[in-house]
Each structure stands twice: as C-alpha cells, then as structure tokens.
Design an enzyme around this catalytic site. Structure first.
Site, PDB file in Angstrom:
ATOM      1  N   GLY A 123     -22.127  35.936   3.199  1.00 15.51           N
ATOM      2  CA  GLY A 123     -21.033  36.902   3.297  1.00 15.51           C
ATOM      3  C   GLY A 123     -21.411  38.203   3.981  1.00 15.51           C
ATOM      4  O   GLY A 123     -20.678  39.184   3.897  1.00 15.51           O
ATOM      5  N   ASN A 131     -16.591  26.171   0.894  1.00 12.37           N
ATOM      6  CA  ASN A 131     -16.588  26.739  -0.460  1.00 12.37           C
ATOM      7  C   ASN A 131     -15.612  27.911  -0.451  1.00 12.37           C
ATOM      8  O   ASN A 131     -15.906  28.961   0.104  1.00 12.37           O
ATOM      9  CB  ASN A 131     -18.017  27.208  -0.801  1.00 12.37           C
ATOM     10  CG  ASN A 131     -18.071  27.996  -2.102  1.00 12.37           C
ATOM     11  OD1 ASN A 131     -17.110  28.003  -2.884  1.00 12.37           O
ATOM     12  ND2 ASN A 131     -19.196  28.655  -2.336  1.00 12.37           N
ATOM     13  N   HIS A 186     -25.155  27.776  -7.131  1.00 13.32           N
ATOM     14  CA  HIS A 186     -24.843  28.740  -6.067  1.00 13.32           C
ATOM     15  C   HIS A 186     -25.400  30.105  -6.480  1.00 13.32           C
ATOM     16  O   HIS A 186     -25.379  30.457  -7.663  1.00 13.32           O
ATOM     17  CB  HIS A 186     -23.325  28.812  -5.859  1.00 13.32           C
ATOM     18  CG  HIS A 186     -22.953  29.585  -4.631  1.00 13.32           C
ATOM     19  ND1 HIS A 186     -22.977  30.961  -4.598  1.00 13.32           N
ATOM     20  CD2 HIS A 186     -22.589  29.184  -3.389  1.00 13.32           C
ATOM     21  CE1 HIS A 186     -22.640  31.364  -3.381  1.00 13.32           C
ATOM     22  NE2 HIS A 186     -22.397  30.295  -2.630  1.00 13.32           N
ATOM     23  N   GLU A 205     -24.245  32.953  -6.343  1.00 12.52           N
ATOM     24  CA  GLU A 205     -23.311  33.810  -7.082  1.00 12.52           C
ATOM     25  C   GLU A 205     -23.282  33.421  -8.558  1.00 12.52           C
ATOM     26  O   GLU A 205     -23.135  34.266  -9.432  1.00 12.52           O
ATOM     27  CB  GLU A 205     -21.913  33.743  -6.435  1.00 12.52           C
ATOM     28  CG  GLU A 205     -21.903  34.518  -5.123  1.00 12.52           C
ATOM     29  CD  GLU A 205     -20.968  33.971  -4.054  1.00 12.52           C
ATOM     30  OE1 GLU A 205     -20.032  33.226  -4.378  1.00 12.52           O
ATOM     31  OE2 GLU A 205     -21.205  34.297  -2.866  1.00 12.52           O
TER      32      GLU A 205
HETATM   33  P1  PGA Z   1     -20.456  32.631   3.673  1.00 13.63           P
HETATM   34  O1  PGA Z   1     -20.762  31.979   2.241  1.00 13.63           O
HETATM   35  O2  PGA Z   1     -20.283  31.524   4.654  1.00 13.63           O
HETATM   36  O3  PGA Z   1     -19.210  33.443   3.465  1.00 13.63           O
HETATM   37  O4  PGA Z   1     -21.659  33.493   4.002  1.00 13.63           O
HETATM   38  C1  PGA Z   1     -21.556  30.816   2.131  1.00 13.63           C
HETATM   39  C2  PGA Z   1     -21.686  30.384   0.693  1.00 13.63           C
HETATM   40  O5  PGA Z   1     -21.762  31.227  -0.196  1.00 13.63           O
HETATM   41  O6  PGA Z   1     -21.699  29.182   0.402  1.00 13.63           O
END
Ligand code: PGA
Length: 258
Positions: free
Chosen positions: A172, A9, A94, A96
């Site tokens: 993240g 992603n 997701h 976010e």
């Molecule tokens: P990350 O994100 O691997 O940067 O922690 C994963 C995601 O949001 O799908």
C-alpha cells in the site's frame, strides 16, 4: 510447470453493490485458462459474491478465519462455516493480521492445518518490515516465518500451499520491491521449503509476490520462473487494472526467466 495465479485481496473495502459489480466485471473480462485468478472479498460478502463466482473460472477466497471449527469465539468465522459456500482458498498470516491483530506464527501454523484439514487452499503470507530490511535481516526473518508456518506439516500438505512474499514496506505504499530482489527472496523461500520437505514438494508450491503491484510493474516481477504470480491489494479494486495485471501474468507464463 506451475500455473501462475493472480489473487485480489479487497481488504476492508467496497460495499455490497460495488463488490458485486466488480465481481461481475472480472468474470466477464477473464477469458483464458492460462493463469488462475482469485478474489478475496470481505467476509460479510462471502455469500453474495461466492454465489456469483460459483461455476466460473474465478477462484473464491476468504480473507480470514479462526482455526477452531466451533465454540465461544465471538466475532470469528470458522473453516467449517466457510465450507458452507464454495470457498476455495483462505489468506493466512497477512501482515495486517499479524501487525494489527497480533496474530503469531503459532496462530498462522494452526490456521494452515485447519484449512488443509477441510481442503481449503492456504495462501500463507510472509514478509519483513522496513526496520528488519534496513538491519539486513530480511532473508533470516522470512526464512524463520516460513519454517514456523510449515511446522508439523506432511510433504503432501506442504506441496498444496501457496506462499506470498509481501514485504511490509511495499504494501500500500507505492514502493514496489526490485524484481531481482523479490526473485532472490522467493528463491530462498523455495530452498527453505525444499530443505524442510523434498525437491518434488518444493517445486509444486506456488510462491507469489505482493506489495504495490500495478499493471505497469508486474511483468518485470512475474517474468521470473520462480515467481508464480501476485497477491494484489489496491490495484485489485478496479476490474480493468486487475485484468491487465492478469494479462501480465499470462504473458509471463510463456516467457519465464531463470
Ligand atoms: P497492495 O496490497 O497491493 O495494496 O500493496 C497487497 C496486499 O496487502 O496483499
């Protein structure tokens, strides 16, 4: 046996040139058919990148879409528009999108139905915040998200889904979920799906882990029989690292633990 899958992603990162370069390198490096590999570039690059993945082993995913096929929805992309390209899958729910863009469980459910009606494979994300985890309510929260996501779906539709368990506190942050813990929640998700459908449908659904996956931590997670792969954010932006994560899934495909 379910085939493991690793999906990158890219979120709102890269530019047109770097996105094309990354795609070409992934196509060049990914040689086997043992596991599935997918990439989800930013929407504005769908045309450019899907033309590169077309006819290759790499699955192409979009990061977002609306649930209506047309109309007065400024700025949105419809499922029907995605079908103009070779788009195989779509990220839905997701954290976010849920947190920053206030997408509700109802939205998530409508998007899943819209995707399935056009044969787009939904990758449905669920996961708890740190606060919910600290209150000891992680399982309850995730279970409720799964039940609401599946609302009104036929068993034959549910079995096509990919579900990604992504604890928000691990996204993240560099804080990866303990492998045993991820396995416990993912097993609970499968049980929840079984209770809503049947044994056969629940065994077909691929359930992934996501959150700070790196090549150095992924095998420990994906070695479990119930964990069918990973949704990778930051580490999917470097072809070599991403392909090492894919290799960990390949190794796990043959050595899965209960
Ligand atoms: P990350 O994100 O691997 O940067 O922690 C994963 C995601 O949001 O799908």
């Amino acid at each position: 046996m379910r085939k493991k899958i690793v999906i990158g992603n890219w979120k709102m990162n890269l530019n047109l040139n770097s996105a094309k370069e990354l795609t070409s390198r992934i196509i060049e490096l990914h040689k086997t058919n043992t596991v599935d590999v997918g990439i989800c570039p930013p929407s504005i690059y769908i045309q450019a990148i899907s033309s590169l993945t077309k006819g290759t082993k790499i699955l192409f995913g979009a990061q977002n879409m609306f649930y209506e096929n047309e109309g007065a929805f400024t700025g949105e992309i419809s499922p029907q528009m995605l079908k103009d390209f070779p788009v195989d899958m779509i990220l839905i729910g997701h954290s976010e999108r849920r947190e920053v863009f206030k997408e509700t469980d109802e939205y998530v459910n409508k998007k899943i139905k819209a995707a399935l009606s056009l044969d787009l494979l939904p990758v449905v994300c669920v996961g708890e915040s740190l606060k919910i985890r600290e209150e000891g309510k992680a399982e309850e929260w995730v279970k409720s998200q799964v039940i609401k996501a599946l609302d009104g779906l036929e068993n034959s539709q549910v079995e096509k889904l990919i579900v990604a368990y992504e604890p928000i506190w691990a996204i993240g942050t560099g804080k990866v979920c303990e492998a045993e813990d991820a396995n416990k929640i993912i097993s609970m998700i499968r049980e929840t799906i079984k209770a809503k459908t049947n044994d056969s449908a629940s065994k077909k659904v691929r359930i992934l882990y996501g959150g700070s996956i790196k090549s150095s931590n992924f095998f420990d997670i994906v070695k479990y029989e119930n964990i069918d792969g990973g949704l990778v954010g930051g580490a999917s932006l470097k072809a070599d690292e991403f392909l090492k994560i894919v290799e960990a899934a390949e190794k796990a495909q043959s050595v899965t633990l209960k």
